[in-house]
Each structure stands twice: as C-alpha cells, then as structure tokens.
Design an enzyme around this catalytic site. Structure first.
Site, PDB file in Angstrom:
ATOM      1  N   HIS A 143      15.366   8.781 -24.360  1.00  0.00           N
ATOM      2  CA  HIS A 143      16.729   8.363 -23.982  1.00  0.00           C
ATOM      3  C   HIS A 143      16.811   7.654 -22.626  1.00  0.00           C
ATOM      4  O   HIS A 143      17.873   7.190 -22.231  1.00  0.00           O
ATOM      5  CB  HIS A 143      17.670   9.570 -23.961  1.00  0.00           C
ATOM      6  CG  HIS A 143      17.468  10.447 -22.753  1.00  0.00           C
ATOM      7  ND1 HIS A 143      16.394  11.298 -22.633  1.00  0.00           N
ATOM      8  CD2 HIS A 143      18.183  10.586 -21.615  1.00  0.00           C
ATOM      9  CE1 HIS A 143      16.462  11.941 -21.483  1.00  0.00           C
ATOM     10  NE2 HIS A 143      17.536  11.519 -20.832  1.00  0.00           N
TER      11      HIS A 143
HETATM   12  C1  UD1 Z   1      22.561  11.528 -18.503  1.00  0.00           C
HETATM   13  C2  UD1 Z   1      21.861  11.740 -17.168  1.00  0.00           C
HETATM   14  C3  UD1 Z   1      20.368  11.893 -17.399  1.00  0.00           C
HETATM   15  C4  UD1 Z   1      20.077  12.977 -18.424  1.00  0.00           C
HETATM   16  C5  UD1 Z   1      20.850  12.666 -19.682  1.00  0.00           C
HETATM   17  C6  UD1 Z   1      20.651  13.732 -20.718  1.00  0.00           C
HETATM   18  C7  UD1 Z   1      22.782  10.651 -15.159  1.00  0.00           C
HETATM   19  C8  UD1 Z   1      22.581   9.534 -14.227  1.00  0.00           C
HETATM   20  N1  UD1 Z   1      22.043  10.614 -16.277  1.00  0.00           N
HETATM   21  O1  UD1 Z   1      22.097  10.300 -19.034  1.00  0.00           O
HETATM   22  O2  UD1 Z   1      19.748  12.259 -16.201  1.00  0.00           O
HETATM   23  O3  UD1 Z   1      18.695  13.003 -18.684  1.00  0.00           O
HETATM   24  O4  UD1 Z   1      22.236  12.587 -19.354  1.00  0.00           O
HETATM   25  O5  UD1 Z   1      21.414  13.475 -21.860  1.00  0.00           O
HETATM   26  O6  UD1 Z   1      23.560  11.522 -14.883  1.00  0.00           O
HETATM   27  N2  UD1 Z   1      27.579   9.450 -24.673  1.00  0.00           N
HETATM   28  C9  UD1 Z   1      28.112   9.936 -25.830  1.00  0.00           C
HETATM   29  N3  UD1 Z   1      28.502  11.243 -25.845  1.00  0.00           N
HETATM   30  C10 UD1 Z   1      28.367  12.075 -24.783  1.00  0.00           C
HETATM   31  C11 UD1 Z   1      27.803  11.540 -23.606  1.00  0.00           C
HETATM   32  C12 UD1 Z   1      27.402  10.237 -23.561  1.00  0.00           C
HETATM   33  O7  UD1 Z   1      28.252   9.233 -26.822  1.00  0.00           O
HETATM   34  O8  UD1 Z   1      28.740  13.252 -24.844  1.00  0.00           O
HETATM   35  C13 UD1 Z   1      27.151   8.039 -24.622  1.00  0.00           C
HETATM   36  C14 UD1 Z   1      27.849   7.271 -23.531  1.00  0.00           C
HETATM   37  O9  UD1 Z   1      28.955   6.607 -24.015  1.00  0.00           O
HETATM   38  C15 UD1 Z   1      26.800   6.307 -23.050  1.00  0.00           C
HETATM   39  C16 UD1 Z   1      25.481   6.961 -23.431  1.00  0.00           C
HETATM   40  O10 UD1 Z   1      25.771   8.020 -24.310  1.00  0.00           O
HETATM   41  O11 UD1 Z   1      26.884   5.105 -23.720  1.00  0.00           O
HETATM   42  C17 UD1 Z   1      24.741   7.478 -22.231  1.00  0.00           C
HETATM   43  O12 UD1 Z   1      25.505   8.473 -21.545  1.00  0.00           O
HETATM   44  P1  UD1 Z   1      25.471   8.640 -19.955  1.00  0.00           P
HETATM   45  O13 UD1 Z   1      26.237   9.879 -19.578  1.00  0.00           O
HETATM   46  O14 UD1 Z   1      25.804   7.357 -19.325  1.00  0.00           O
HETATM   47  O15 UD1 Z   1      23.983   8.869 -19.575  1.00  0.00           O
HETATM   48  P2  UD1 Z   1      22.797   9.601 -20.284  1.00  0.00           P
HETATM   49  O16 UD1 Z   1      21.858   8.577 -20.781  1.00  0.00           O
HETATM   50  O17 UD1 Z   1      23.280  10.641 -21.247  1.00  0.00           O
END
Ligand code: UD1
Length: 364
Positions: free
Chosen positions: A206
């Site tokens: 991820h």
């Molecule tokens: C975040 C953390 C990362 C951790 C990861 C675990 C930071 C900088 N990054 O990254 O360290 O390893 O979480 O999962 O804090 N999304 C959903 N549903 C959710 C959450 C997110 O669909 O419940 C989508 C968002 O819209 C986005 C993508 O997933 O497009 C990434 O989510 P984001 O919270 O930006 O970062 P992670 O990659 O999850």
C-alpha cells in the site's frame, strides 16, 4: 470530570498499538479519554479493529476523513484543538507515525500539554516517506519517548534528544499480538478461503512508493505474477492500492487463478492468515515486526526499513522491487533454507505494563 490522559488513534496501524495500553490503564483504574481522529473511517479500516480488539467507543470522534497531507493534518489539528481546549488533559499519548500522530502532538505541545510518543526513534532515513517526516517531527517535540528497539536510542541521541526522556520498553503491537494469538489461531479463517497451512504466500502492498505511479505498480504486479507461478497467494487489497489498480486499469493483470484478492481484513482474520502463511511479502512497517515475532519469513518490498532489528534478529529481508532478489529468497523459503528468527529483547507482551508504570511514576 476531565481526564488527565488522552490516547490518540486515527489510522489502521494505530489501533493495535492503543488496545494493550487501554487495557492496562483500565487494569490500573486510571481514567483516560480516547480520541479517534477519523483519518481512517471505512468499517474494515477502523471499526472492525475496535470490535476485534475490544476497544470501547471513542470519547471523541473528529471525523476528519481523507485528503492531501496538508488538508488531513490541518483538519485533525483544527478539530483536536477544540477538544483539548475544552478538556485540558495533562498528557497526550500518540502512537506510530501517521498524520494523526504529528497533528495531535503539535496541537498539544503548543498548548503546553505534555506529549508521550510510543514507537519513537525509528528511522528509515528516507524523507520521501511521509511517515519519516511524521516520526522525526513528533520526536523533536515529545516529552516522553518510548522505544521498541535499540536502534531508536542511537537515532534519538544523534538528533540531540535528551536520553533521560527515552525509555526502552519494547513493542506494544507485539503485546497485542500475544494477547490475540490463540483467538486468531482458532478462528480458522484460512480454511474459509480453502487454503492449507503453509501452502500460500500472504501479500500486503500500500505504500505510495509502490502503488501511486503506474510503473511501480506494474512492477509489483510483475512480481506477484512470478510468485503465483510458484505458490498460491492471498492479497488483501488496501483502498489506496485498489484505487490505483482501477486508475491504471491493471485489474486484468492480477486476475489470476492463483491470486486470491480480498477486501482489507480484520485483525483476527489477518493474523490467522499470517500464522498459517509460508511467507509474507509486504511494504508495511508493523507486519515486518509481527512476522519476525512469529518466525515467519518476510520479504519487504522496500529499499530501507526503520525497523532494522527485524533484519538483524527477525525474519525480514529487504528486496526493493528487485525480482532477482525475490526469486532467490522465494527459492530459499520454498526449500526451507531461509533464515530463522531469534527472540527480540523486550518483545514479551509486557510493554504496555512498563509504559503505564512509567506514566504513573513520572507523569500523573
Ligand atoms: C495511512 C498512513 C500510513 C499507514 C496506512 C495504513 C499517513 C501519512 N499514512 O496511509 O502510514 O501505513 O495508513 O493503512 O498517515 N481510504 C479509504 N478508506 C479509509 C481510509 C482511506 O478508502 O478508511 C482511501 C483514501 O480515500 C485514500 C487512500 O485510501 O485515497 C489512502 O488513504 P490515506 O489515509 O491517505 O493513506 P494510507 O495510504 O491509508
């Protein structure tokens, strides 16, 4: 009555770290308040962990959701400041390295409230990782730094942190694993997927550096295709990875009979898959530690790790996206000649107990 202690959770990798702390505070009858920033919000990225790990409903839910780093961090700060101004805690406990960690630490510190950082001092020395920025900045302002491995001590010393503020306590995430291991073993989830013990590899990918641009993601898929020719693989797909697979139209390329795709899984289901896997291929931080503790071979699709003990004593090797390295290690794993893990100092299930004792003795 206001609580003296705030515990912050925001994103998936936080929840398994706060669960043992919460249990320990409850055991010691110490009042605390739990704040969920809402950085992760889908059922299977958030609430399922509260259910699996028996974490009670948060006292405050900040509902910030996704956004760019600036937007998400700023929203957490704005919402958290409102709560903290009203409640005036004495100590804010942040864990790990996500945006919620630095955002809440910064708000607290600017209001002269003490901050404890759990899992302090880890460094990948790669400032392209947002987590590395979050870690370094949080440690610079934290009052109490609880560390999981000795490398953290050296890192903090080099950054000029007063070592009187640093406590080598072990790993709360391993506390959580130990507490849940029997339950996870018994849930038999791998059998529900028609898998046999040690007959599959488990994959989690991820990190932005592996999935955000087309070439990197294609390379990862190439690696998965090589592996699925050797052994079945199970791949719970993170929302960031799913979005990018769709964006770059790569769905067909991982639609293979030997690749089993699932939604992101709950803690117990995933732990069951880990325990029964032949090996794990990941770019996660925490899974490097969990696999090392469980003595399961783990290949990390990164060029660095902030958790070097998992290579020195654990079962981890860094493979970047180097297919030759991956082939070499997979051959060793499948022929049972890959290294075994050794026990790691203070990863013994008693870390939360040590942390809470220090908090009682020194802070409250
Ligand atoms: C975040 C953390 C990362 C951790 C990861 C675990 C930071 C900088 N990054 O990254 O360290 O390893 O979480 O999962 O804090 N999304 C959903 N549903 C959710 C959450 C997110 O669909 O419940 C989508 C968002 O819209 C986005 C993508 O997933 O497009 C990434 O989510 P984001 O919270 O930006 O970062 P992670 O990659 O999850």
């Amino acid at each position: 009555m206001t609580s003296e202690i705030f515990i912050i959770g925001g994103a998936r990798p936080n929840f398994m770290k706060i669960a043992p702390l919460i249990a320990e505070f409850k055991k010691e009858r110490i009042d605390f308040k739990l704040i969920h920033t809402g950085q992760h919000y889908d059922y299977n990225m958030s609430k399922i962990f509260f259910d699996n790990l028996g974490i009670s409903k948060p006292d405050f839910f900040l509902n910030v959701g996704s956004g760019s780093h600036a937007v998400q961090t700023a929203k957490i700060m704005i919402e958290f400041e409102k709560v903290i101004l009203k409640e005036k805690p004495k100590l804010v406990i942040v864990v790990g390295d996500v945006n919620s960690t630095i955002a809440c630490a910064l708000v607290a510190k600017k209001l002269f409230i003490e901050v404890a950082h759990i899992e302090a001092g880890l460094r990948s020395f790669d400032l392209k990782m947002p987590e590395e920025i979050n870690r370094k900045l949080t440690d610079q302002i934290a009052d109490y730094l609880f560390i999981t491995e000795e490398s953290a001590l050296n890192n903090l010393e080099k950054e000029g942190i007063d070592l009187n503020q640093v406590f080598f306590v072990g790993n709360v995430m391993i506390d959580n694993l130990i507490r849940n291991l029997e339950k996870a073993k018994q849930n038999g989830y791998y059998k529900n997927l028609n898998l046999e013990n040690k007959s599959y590899g488990l994959i989690t990918i991820h990190r932005p550096s592996n999935v955000d641009n087309r070439e990197d993601l294609q390379k990862v898929i190439e690696i998965l295709n090589y592996i699925q020719n050797q052994i079945k693989i199970v791949f719970p797909v993170h929302p960031r990875t799913q979005k990018n697979i769709e964006k770059y139209n790569l769905g067909e390329e991982i639609n293979k009979p030997n690749i089993l795709l699932t939604e992101p899984l709950g803690y117990l289901e995933f732990l069951n898959l880990m325990v029964n896997a032949k090996f794990i291929l990941t770019d996660s931080g925490g899974i490097q530690e969990e696999a090392s503790y469980l003595d399961i071979p783990i290949l990390t699709l990164r060029n660095n790790t902030e958790r070097p003990i998992t290579i020195e004593k654990g079962t981890n090797e860094l493979v970047g996206n180097d297919i030759d390295k991956i082939k070499k290690y997979i051959d060793m794993i499948l022929s049972n000649s890959y290294k075994n893990g050794q026990s790691i100092e203070k990863w013994d299930g008693k870390t939360a107990q040590r942390i809470v004792k220090i908090i009682i003795d020194k802070i409250i």
